[in-house]
Design a protein around this motif. Structure first.
Motif, PDB file in Angstrom:
ATOM      1  N   TRP A  16       2.136 -44.194 -38.622  1.00 26.80           N
ATOM      2  CA  TRP A  16       2.949 -43.758 -39.754  1.00 26.80           C
ATOM      3  C   TRP A  16       2.129 -42.961 -40.760  1.00 26.80           C
ATOM      4  O   TRP A  16       2.676 -42.100 -41.456  1.00 26.80           O
ATOM      5  CB  TRP A  16       3.617 -44.963 -40.415  1.00 26.80           C
ATOM      6  N   ASN A  17       0.831 -43.236 -40.875  1.00 30.90           N
ATOM      7  CA  ASN A  17      -0.018 -42.384 -41.712  1.00 30.90           C
ATOM      8  C   ASN A  17       0.029 -40.951 -41.197  1.00 30.90           C
ATOM      9  O   ASN A  17       0.162 -39.996 -41.976  1.00 30.90           O
ATOM     10  CB  ASN A  17      -1.472 -42.855 -41.695  1.00 30.90           C
ATOM     11  N   ARG A  18      -0.092 -40.792 -39.885  1.00 31.42           N
ATOM     12  CA  ARG A  18      -0.063 -39.448 -39.290  1.00 31.42           C
ATOM     13  C   ARG A  18       1.284 -38.764 -39.517  1.00 31.42           C
ATOM     14  O   ARG A  18       1.357 -37.549 -39.675  1.00 31.42           O
ATOM     15  CB  ARG A  18      -0.357 -39.522 -37.800  1.00 31.42           C
ATOM     16  N   ASP A  19       2.350 -39.540 -39.513  1.00 31.88           N
ATOM     17  CA  ASP A  19       3.693 -38.979 -39.672  1.00 31.88           C
ATOM     18  C   ASP A  19       4.085 -38.796 -41.136  1.00 31.88           C
ATOM     19  O   ASP A  19       5.208 -38.351 -41.402  1.00 31.88           O
ATOM     20  CB  ASP A  19       4.732 -39.889 -39.004  1.00 31.88           C
ATOM     21  N   THR A  20       3.213 -39.156 -42.063  1.00 30.79           N
ATOM     22  CA  THR A  20       3.509 -39.186 -43.510  1.00 30.79           C
ATOM     23  C   THR A  20       4.773 -39.999 -43.794  1.00 30.79           C
ATOM     24  O   THR A  20       5.587 -39.645 -44.637  1.00 30.79           O
ATOM     25  CB  THR A  20       3.638 -37.772 -44.114  1.00 30.79           C
ATOM     26  N   ARG A  21       4.911 -41.092 -43.055  1.00 27.99           N
ATOM     27  CA  ARG A  21       6.061 -41.972 -43.226  1.00 27.99           C
ATOM     28  C   ARG A  21       5.680 -43.099 -44.183  1.00 27.99           C
ATOM     29  O   ARG A  21       4.583 -43.653 -44.098  1.00 27.99           O
ATOM     30  CB  ARG A  21       6.486 -42.538 -41.868  1.00 27.99           C
ATOM     31  N   ILE A  22       6.578 -43.421 -45.092  1.00 29.12           N
ATOM     32  CA  ILE A  22       6.299 -44.401 -46.138  1.00 29.12           C
ATOM     33  C   ILE A  22       6.266 -45.798 -45.520  1.00 29.12           C
ATOM     34  O   ILE A  22       7.295 -46.315 -45.072  1.00 29.12           O
ATOM     35  CB  ILE A  22       7.357 -44.319 -47.258  1.00 29.12           C
ATOM     36  N   ILE A  89      14.087 -49.359 -50.511  1.00 31.56           N
ATOM     37  CA  ILE A  89      14.940 -48.708 -49.517  1.00 31.56           C
ATOM     38  C   ILE A  89      14.310 -47.436 -48.946  1.00 31.56           C
ATOM     39  O   ILE A  89      14.814 -46.887 -47.971  1.00 31.56           O
ATOM     40  CB  ILE A  89      16.322 -48.369 -50.105  1.00 31.56           C
ATOM     41  N   PHE A  90      13.206 -46.970 -49.523  1.00 25.81           N
ATOM     42  CA  PHE A  90      12.586 -45.742 -49.026  1.00 25.81           C
ATOM     43  C   PHE A  90      11.510 -45.997 -47.981  1.00 25.81           C
ATOM     44  O   PHE A  90      10.951 -45.066 -47.420  1.00 25.81           O
ATOM     45  CB  PHE A  90      12.020 -44.930 -50.181  1.00 25.81           C
ATOM     46  N   GLN A  91      11.238 -47.266 -47.700  1.00 27.24           N
ATOM     47  CA  GLN A  91      10.276 -47.583 -46.650  1.00 27.24           C
ATOM     48  C   GLN A  91      10.835 -47.146 -45.294  1.00 27.24           C
ATOM     49  O   GLN A  91      12.007 -47.371 -44.986  1.00 27.24           O
ATOM     50  CB  GLN A  91       9.962 -49.088 -46.652  1.00 27.24           C
ATOM     51  N   GLY A  92       9.982 -46.516 -44.507  1.00 24.30           N
ATOM     52  CA  GLY A  92      10.390 -46.033 -43.200  1.00 24.30           C
ATOM     53  C   GLY A  92      10.767 -44.572 -43.174  1.00 24.30           C
ATOM     54  O   GLY A  92      10.885 -43.974 -42.098  1.00 24.30           O
ATOM     55  N   ARG A  93      10.930 -43.938 -44.333  1.00 27.78           N
ATOM     56  CA  ARG A  93      11.263 -42.522 -44.395  1.00 27.78           C
ATOM     57  C   ARG A  93       9.991 -41.691 -44.585  1.00 27.78           C
ATOM     58  O   ARG A  93       8.990 -42.178 -45.101  1.00 27.78           O
ATOM     59  CB  ARG A  93      12.223 -42.239 -45.557  1.00 27.78           C
ATOM     60  N   THR A  94      10.068 -40.436 -44.172  1.00 28.29           N
ATOM     61  CA  THR A  94       8.960 -39.529 -44.466  1.00 28.29           C
ATOM     62  C   THR A  94       9.165 -38.975 -45.878  1.00 28.29           C
ATOM     63  O   THR A  94      10.279 -39.001 -46.428  1.00 28.29           O
ATOM     64  CB  THR A  94       8.914 -38.358 -43.480  1.00 28.29           C
ATOM     65  N   GLY A 120      15.046 -52.132 -54.723  1.00 27.99           N
ATOM     66  CA  GLY A 120      14.362 -53.152 -53.933  1.00 27.99           C
ATOM     67  C   GLY A 120      12.854 -53.039 -53.948  1.00 27.99           C
ATOM     68  O   GLY A 120      12.169 -53.810 -53.257  1.00 27.99           O
ATOM     69  N   GLY A 121      12.296 -52.083 -54.716  1.00 23.83           N
ATOM     70  CA  GLY A 121      10.855 -51.859 -54.720  1.00 23.83           C
ATOM     71  C   GLY A 121      10.189 -52.189 -56.042  1.00 23.83           C
ATOM     72  O   GLY A 121      10.810 -52.727 -56.953  1.00 23.83           O
ATOM     73  N   GLU A 122       8.907 -51.848 -56.117  1.00 26.08           N
ATOM     74  CA  GLU A 122       8.097 -52.120 -57.302  1.00 26.08           C
ATOM     75  C   GLU A 122       7.857 -50.847 -58.106  1.00 26.08           C
ATOM     76  O   GLU A 122       7.700 -49.772 -57.540  1.00 26.08           O
ATOM     77  CB  GLU A 122       6.721 -52.670 -56.907  1.00 26.08           C
ATOM     78  N   SER A 123       7.779 -50.993 -59.407  1.00 28.25           N
ATOM     79  CA  SER A 123       7.343 -49.897 -60.262  1.00 28.25           C
ATOM     80  C   SER A 123       5.817 -49.870 -60.297  1.00 28.25           C
ATOM     81  O   SER A 123       5.147 -50.829 -59.886  1.00 28.25           O
ATOM     82  CB  SER A 123       7.877 -50.080 -61.681  1.00 28.25           C
TER      83      SER A 123
END
Length: 216
Positions: A16-22, A89-94, A120-123
């Motif tokens: 996922w680092n290579r794919d720039t995926r969160i 909710i943005f985890q898993g997206r590029t 659902g995330g952190e500031s």
């Protein structure tokens, strides 16, 4: 004065680092390059006087720490406070997908709005509180000693800002490379920077790419 020397390591590379995926707090393991980086980091630290090794409970950090632990003859202790920032909710997206579907959110992220948090995330404010409390706790356990801490890019970004007294919204101008070696001194006055972004141990004749090809 009793201080704690902290060797802070970012985990090795993942797919996922290579794919720039969160990735956030999704549990993504190391890829072949990441395992190679972990072994190189372990060799670079072999022989150092280390009292304890701590890692995030996410496998990419724990796998990196395990390689270091084998080289140093130390067990790895898990601490959930070292987890990556939760991106909800943005985890898993590029990043490209995020910018295309939620440009307003991407802009808030780019501007590093401190109190912004995806659903659902952190500031950044919440992340900073968690990370600084975790490092202060670990440092207090090991006064006069050196420890290794294996975590994530977002966690190490907060550590760098704490050590340099850099504002949360300041643009990032420092490296956060996979498997980089970063050194901080934690004293009663707070953290200070000793060295940052060392990747010289990853410049080896045998490239990580060739390893990927052999193990693919």
């Amino acid at each position: 004065m009793h201080c704690t020397r902290i060797v802070a390591i970012r985990h090795g590379e993942t797919a996922w680092n290579r794919d720039t995926r969160i990735q956030g707090q999704i549990d993504i393991p190391l890829n072949n390059t990441g395992h190679w980086q972990a072994r190189r980091t372990a060799e670079a630290l072999r022989g150092e006087d280390v009292t304890a090794i701590y890692a995030s409970d996410l496998s990419r950090a724990h796998q990196t720490a395990s390689a270091i632990g084998q080289a140093l003859g130390q067990p790895v202790q898990i601490h959930a406070g070292l987890r990556e920032r939760c991106f909800g909710i943005f985890q898993g997206r590029t990043w490209a997908e995020l910018e295309a579907s939620h440009p307003d959110v991407a802009l808030a992220w780019r501007r590093r709005v401190p109190d912004f948090a995806p659903e659902g995330g952190e500031s950044l404010l919440t992340l900073r509180e968690r990370v600084e409390q975790t490092f202060a706790e670990l440092a207090a356990r090991h006064l006069g000693e050196q420890i290794v801490v294996v975590a994530h890019g977002g966690v190490l970004d907060i550590l760098y800002r704490a050590a340099t007294r850099m504002d949360l919204q300041a643009p990032r101008t420092w490296a956060l490379a996979n498997a980089s070696i970063n050194r901080v001194l934690w004293s009663p006055e707070g953290p200070s920077l000793v060295g940052w972004g060392d990747v010289s141990h990853l410049q080896a004749p045998e490239s990580a790419q060739s390893l990927d090809e052999r193990l693919a």
